[in-house]
Write a protein that holds these residues in place. Structure first.
Motif, mmCIF file in Angstrom:
data_model
loop_
_atom_site.group_PDB
_atom_site.id
_atom_site.type_symbol
_atom_site.label_atom_id
_atom_site.label_comp_id
_atom_site.label_asym_id
_atom_site.label_seq_id
_atom_site.Cartn_x
_atom_site.Cartn_y
_atom_site.Cartn_z
ATOM 1 N N ASN A 122 -52.276 55.233 19.629
ATOM 2 C CA ASN A 122 -51.725 54.866 18.317
ATOM 3 C C ASN A 122 -51.913 55.941 17.252
ATOM 4 N N GLU A 123 -52.116 57.172 17.683
ATOM 5 C CA GLU A 123 -52.145 58.308 16.765
ATOM 6 C C GLU A 123 -50.975 59.219 17.093
ATOM 7 N N VAL A 124 -50.202 59.551 16.071
ATOM 8 C CA VAL A 124 -49.052 60.435 16.226
ATOM 9 C C VAL A 124 -49.341 61.687 15.407
ATOM 10 N N THR A 125 -49.502 62.805 16.102
ATOM 11 C CA THR A 125 -49.765 64.078 15.439
ATOM 12 C C THR A 125 -48.557 64.970 15.647
ATOM 13 N N PRO A 171 -50.850 55.588 7.503
ATOM 14 C CA PRO A 171 -50.495 54.643 8.559
ATOM 15 C C PRO A 171 -49.001 54.321 8.515
ATOM 16 N N ALA A 172 -48.465 53.933 9.663
ATOM 17 C CA ALA A 172 -47.048 53.578 9.743
ATOM 18 C C ALA A 172 -46.848 52.510 10.805
ATOM 19 N N THR A 201 -51.419 49.351 13.415
ATOM 20 C CA THR A 201 -50.476 50.368 12.952
ATOM 21 C C THR A 201 -50.736 51.692 13.650
ATOM 22 N N LEU A 202 -49.804 52.590 13.444
ATOM 23 C CA LEU A 202 -49.944 53.962 13.922
ATOM 24 C C LEU A 202 -50.598 54.800 12.830
ATOM 25 N N THR A 203 -51.355 55.794 13.219
ATOM 26 C CA THR A 203 -51.828 56.805 12.280
ATOM 27 C C THR A 203 -50.925 58.014 12.482
ATOM 28 N N ILE A 259 -41.215 55.527 18.202
ATOM 29 C CA ILE A 259 -42.625 55.312 18.525
ATOM 30 C C ILE A 259 -43.100 54.056 17.797
ATOM 31 N N LEU A 260 -43.664 53.127 18.557
ATOM 32 C CA LEU A 260 -44.286 51.923 18.014
ATOM 33 C C LEU A 260 -45.737 51.884 18.483
ATOM 34 N N THR A 261 -46.520 50.965 17.940
ATOM 35 C CA THR A 261 -47.901 50.834 18.400
ATOM 36 C C THR A 261 -47.908 50.518 19.893
#
Length: 137
Positions: free
Chosen positions: A74-77, A18-19, A2-4, A33-35
């Motif tokens: 895999n981190e979306v800020t 997580p998403a 998953t994404l954080t 945005i995907l992993t």
């Protein structure tokens, strides 16, 4: 995998979970945005971010008031000027604000550029909040 995902405004963290998938309102259009997404830094427009926390789960809507998003490993800020979760927005208040902003936009003189910009910004904010609350698709 998953994404954080973190959505941070100046006064609070609006989302930190997580998403599976995120859709952002970038300045060049919607951005999914995907992993495994390539590293990215992008400007965000005022609009609605959508997050799907888990497979087969409904999408969560968050009204964003412009900012930046960074995607890396895999981190979306997401750093924004303001943000509000759709489930925290009163739909009727958002509808009234949207209608008022739309009327204000239509009443601005075409010769007053500064007033046009302010009215357009107010309209975009009101539209994002109304959409996030479920008022517009």
């Amino acid at each position: 995998m998953t994404l954080t995902v973190r959505v941070i405004s100046p006064d609070k963290t609006v989302w930190d979970a997580p998403a599976e998938e995120v859709v952002l309102p970038s300045t060049t259009g919607q951005l999914g945005i995907l992993t495994g997404h390539a590293p990215l830094l992008t400007a965000l427009d005022t609009g609605v971010m959508r997050v799907r926390a888990a497979k087969n789960q409904n999408w969560e809507a968050i009204a964003l008031l412009g900012g930046f998003a960074e995607v890396e490993e895999n981190e979306v800020t997401i750093l924004v000027n303001g943000a509000e979760r759709g489930d925290k927005i009163n739909l009727e208040e958002a509808r009234a604000a949207y209608n008022k902003a739309e009327a204000g936009l239509n009443q601005v003189s075409s010769e007053d550029r500064q007033a046009q910009i302010k009215a357009n910004q107010a309209f975009k904010r009101a539209r994002a909040r109304f959409q996030a609350a479920g008022g517009l698709v």
